[in-house]
Scaffold this motif. Structure first.
Motif, short mmCIF file in Angstrom:
data_model
loop_
_atom_site.label_atom_id
_atom_site.label_comp_id
_atom_site.label_asym_id
_atom_site.label_seq_id
_atom_site.Cartn_x
_atom_site.Cartn_y
_atom_site.Cartn_z
N UNK A 55 0.83 -1.20 0.00
CA UNK A 55 0.00 0.00 0.00
C UNK A 55 0.88 1.26 0.00
N UNK A 56 1.91 1.27 0.85
CA UNK A 56 2.86 2.39 0.92
C UNK A 56 3.49 2.62 -0.46
N UNK A 57 3.97 1.55 -1.06
CA UNK A 57 4.65 1.65 -2.36
C UNK A 57 3.70 2.15 -3.45
N UNK A 58 2.47 1.66 -3.45
CA UNK A 58 1.48 2.10 -4.45
C UNK A 58 1.20 3.59 -4.33
N UNK A 59 1.04 4.08 -3.11
CA UNK A 59 0.78 5.51 -2.91
C UNK A 59 2.03 6.34 -3.23
N UNK A 60 3.19 5.81 -2.91
CA UNK A 60 4.46 6.49 -3.20
C UNK A 60 4.60 6.74 -4.70
N UNK A 61 4.27 5.74 -5.50
CA UNK A 61 4.45 5.84 -6.95
C UNK A 61 3.53 6.88 -7.59
N UNK A 62 2.46 7.24 -6.91
CA UNK A 62 1.55 8.28 -7.43
C UNK A 62 2.19 9.66 -7.36
N UNK A 63 3.11 9.85 -6.41
CA UNK A 63 3.75 11.15 -6.25
C UNK A 63 2.86 12.16 -5.57
N UNK A 64 3.40 13.35 -5.38
CA UNK A 64 2.66 14.40 -4.67
C UNK A 64 2.20 15.53 -5.59
N UNK A 65 2.29 15.35 -6.89
CA UNK A 65 1.89 16.40 -7.83
C UNK A 65 3.05 17.28 -8.25
N UNK A 66 4.12 17.32 -7.46
CA UNK A 66 5.31 18.09 -7.78
C UNK A 66 6.49 17.17 -8.09
N UNK A 67 6.47 16.00 -7.52
CA UNK A 67 7.57 15.05 -7.71
C UNK A 67 7.33 14.20 -8.96
N UNK A 68 8.41 13.54 -9.39
CA UNK A 68 8.32 12.59 -10.49
C UNK A 68 9.28 11.44 -10.17
N UNK A 69 8.79 10.23 -10.10
CA UNK A 69 9.63 9.08 -9.83
C UNK A 69 10.02 8.44 -11.15
N UNK A 70 11.33 8.42 -11.42
CA UNK A 70 11.83 7.77 -12.63
C UNK A 70 12.20 6.31 -12.36
N UNK A 71 12.69 6.04 -11.15
CA UNK A 71 13.09 4.67 -10.82
C UNK A 71 12.95 4.45 -9.32
#
Length: 90
Positions: A55-71
């Motif tokens: 659940x933590x990982x799924x929400x993390x991958x959504x980002x906060x609207x300002x961040x972008x996760x590449x890897x």
């Protein structure tokens, strides 16, 4: 219980990402730490049961609207038995 070291790369510094991670951790009731690395990545140590971590990982991958996760790299590490909270490390 499991504990993972997660290394996040992308636009994850200077955009409130650590505070976003802290909020997700509280919401999913995991323990651990989050901190910026000098190379521009963010290190997360997260501990909880498998469902909490997924659940933590799924929400993390959504980002906060300002961040972008590449890897996101994930590695299982030994548990910290007496850890009770999630906090931002400096």
């Amino acid at each position: 219980m499991k504990r993972y070291l997660m290394i996040v790369s992308g636009r994850v510094q200077g955009v409130g990402f650590r505070y976003f991670v802290l909020l997700i951790a509280k919401k999913t009731q995991v323990t651990g730490t989050v901190r910026n690395q000098s190379n521009g990545m963010v290190e997360i140590m997260v501990q909880g049961d498998e469902n909490q971590i997924e659940n933590f990982k799924a929400q993390l991958m959504k980002g906060n609207g300002f961040s972008r996760i590449d890897d996101l790299s994930t590695k299982e590490v030994p548990l910290v038995e007496k850890e009770k909270t999630f906090r931002i490390s400096y």
